[in-house]
Design a protein around this motif. Sequence first.
Motif, short mmCIF file in Angstrom:
data_model
loop_
_atom_site.label_atom_id
_atom_site.label_comp_id
_atom_site.label_asym_id
_atom_site.label_seq_id
_atom_site.Cartn_x
_atom_site.Cartn_y
_atom_site.Cartn_z
N GLU A 65 0.84 -1.19 0.00
CA GLU A 65 0.00 0.00 0.00
C GLU A 65 0.88 1.24 0.00
O GLU A 65 1.77 1.40 0.85
CB GLU A 65 -0.92 0.01 1.22
N VAL A 66 0.61 2.15 -0.93
CA VAL A 66 1.44 3.35 -1.08
C VAL A 66 0.70 4.63 -0.73
O VAL A 66 1.31 5.69 -0.60
CB VAL A 66 2.00 3.44 -2.51
N ALA A 67 -0.64 4.56 -0.58
CA ALA A 67 -1.42 5.74 -0.20
C ALA A 67 -2.80 5.28 0.25
O ALA A 67 -3.29 4.22 -0.17
CB ALA A 67 -1.56 6.71 -1.38
N SER A 68 -3.41 6.06 1.13
CA SER A 68 -4.75 5.72 1.61
C SER A 68 -5.49 6.99 2.00
O SER A 68 -4.88 8.06 2.16
CB SER A 68 -4.68 4.76 2.81
N GLY A 69 -6.79 6.88 2.15
CA GLY A 69 -7.61 8.01 2.55
C GLY A 69 -9.05 7.57 2.74
O GLY A 69 -9.38 6.39 2.54
N ARG A 70 -9.89 8.52 3.14
CA ARG A 70 -11.29 8.20 3.40
C ARG A 70 -12.21 9.16 2.64
O ARG A 70 -11.85 10.31 2.38
CB ARG A 70 -11.60 8.32 4.90
#
Length: 760
Positions: free
Chosen positions: A704-709
């Motif tokens: 995983e290189v980026a995440s958000g909501r």
Amino acid sequence: MTARLLKLLAGTACSALILTPALAQEAAPPVKAPQYVRQAPAGAPNIVLVLLDDVGFGTTSTFGGPVDTPALNALARQGLIYNRFHTTAMCSPTRASLLTGRNAHRAGVGAVLADSRPGYSGFHTKDSAMIAEVLRENGYSTAAFGKWHTTAAWETSPAGPFDRWPTGEGFEKFYGFEGGETDQFEPSLFDGTTPVRRPAGKDYHLTDDLVTQSINWFRGQRAINPKKPFFLYMAPGAIHAPLQVRQQWIDQYRGKFDQGWDKLREETFARQKRLGIIPPNTQLTPRPEGMPAWDSLSPDEKRFASRLMETYAGFMAHTDAEMGRLVQSLKDAGEFDNTLFIYVVGDNGASAEGGLGGSLNYLGALQGMPETLESKLAHMDTIGGPKASAHINAAWAWAAGTPFQWTKAVASHLGGTRNGLVISWPRKISQPGGLRSQFGHVNDVVPTILEATGIPAPAEVDGVKQVPMDGKSLLYTFDNANAPERHRTQYFEIFGHRAIYHDGWMASAFHTRLPWGAALGAGAKPFEQDRWELYDLNSDFSQAHDLAASQPAKLKELQALFTREAAANQVLPLKGQQFGDAGLPSLQTGAKSRTYYEGAVGVPEAALPRLVGRSWGVEAKLGAGKQAHGVVATLGSTDAGWALYLDAKRYPVFTYRLYNIATLTLKGRKPLPVGQNAVRMNFDYDGKGMAKGARLGLIVNGAEVASGRVPASPPIFYSITGSFDVGVDTGSPAGDYPKDAPVGNPASGMTIDSVTVEQR
């Protein structure tokens, strides 16, 4: 073979046999040559049929409205104006009725939100062939440009079948879009059945493109075969939402609507009387309950609402200019005098689907996801441009339908069903510039065309026995303004709102669905509890005086007539608004995972595994070169949707759009490695129920290189203006692509081996 011929053959070895005329006649009886060329009747006119979208009766200056429409005015002076012409109150049913000459339910397209009842399925039955097929079989060239919206949802994918697309319904040429609407600057287009990108150019607008395409088409037809008449169907997306037009057209109407909708209705009503468009004894109907008075709005609400209506008016003015360009091209080519030009000014009343407060992105609000006033004001300058899917307040739609009650979708009242009609045919209309007030309906258009061309209604088409026409030709009105009307009875029904017209009387029953209500439902009020109203339209042009209490016997008579007509036209059983009926075919049924490949474009959202209300993921396997960039896969549009792509520096990016509520962009920390890669996005939904939020994670080669909501998600669909594409974005952009990217930001410098969309 005769004995004489046998003897002759026996004495002729390998030499040419020369027969005398008598012998040739004996050897080969004459055979009637086949007809290689279909011939139209001598002198048959060209046919141009224009259908605008969501234009209220009182919108254009031709019918007393506030929008200056010089091209329509000129056409009316050269032809005839009809002030008692009717549609079905909704787009798909109107189009089915217009093109077949039958009632919409009888043709199978009685609703936009389809269900399994035969009259509401959206599945056009072949026993009501479209006029294009009849004209084509009788020597016409045929073409359709613009909005189609009469193909069943499960048949609109690139997998077909295509026999209910325009080119399967008699049109030899189709250039336009399949669904109910499209972006005007970045449309989702088809040429025939092939998805295509719009022509390049910074000043592009769909209406301009459609008119240019249509002019080029008919000029080409006439150059090749000057004696062959043509049928040109022009159905622009204008002025359906999204309200999008170049700024100079909007600027013409700055400040023109600051007086508000209540005053606008009074102004329009006065103009209509001065022009004679409505009788002098007509009364202006009151504002519907639940619709706010203009004076009740705050200054900010008024400012936002005025900007919306300025855009609506500019969009209509631009559309008028483009239809005028089409008319002028016919004149320049010497074709206008023998062209039957039928101009239907709206497929229903003006649309109230923008909601009571108006919308920057109305599809979210229509699904029960309203925008805040603060958000609308912050982005007000985007109205009319490519970054907004704006729509007018419901009360503006009501004002655009002056002097009638209600708006689009309300088939029980004239605000939903009464539209302007202008017909021109210089060779046959001997006294142009007149007004005609006989009752008319969109199902009258096909009989009018058939009588004008001298082509009889066929008993069979392609071996299928045809049901009778429901409409009546309007040619009888051309030379006699006072001719007794021939279309004496007509039912109406949409969403359970229903009415019956007979010999000047109309009985009307409003059901439950407010025209500005969310698409999620409208209650379950029993139909027997609906209150019927009664109007004498002979003396009450605007449907202002309800006579139900004073004439109960007449009302009962008309109610019984409605029941008979409804039973005969596949209207029964009544169910009101339906959504997601399990009885219809669906490309989503059983689809938990689907894998697509480069070149898959124009795939409707309904053909993917269902992604709303649940967790899901998308994974792409691709080979990246050093200069790789562009779209990998995308769904939806600027309204709402998502895009997985590589930016100009080869960084993997995922953008998720949720109307004007939220936009989330996830970006990798470094460029995608050169070579083979697996890029994935996981959408982890927040529990059960509709429209919940989710956590999004961008994963490159397992890490995983980026995440958000995002705080919410669409309850029903992302967009009706875009599609799912691999390797390009064929519609309005869902991704934040580089500003200098070419149209559609096509993949470059990479190979997309596969894209898998799956439920999780």
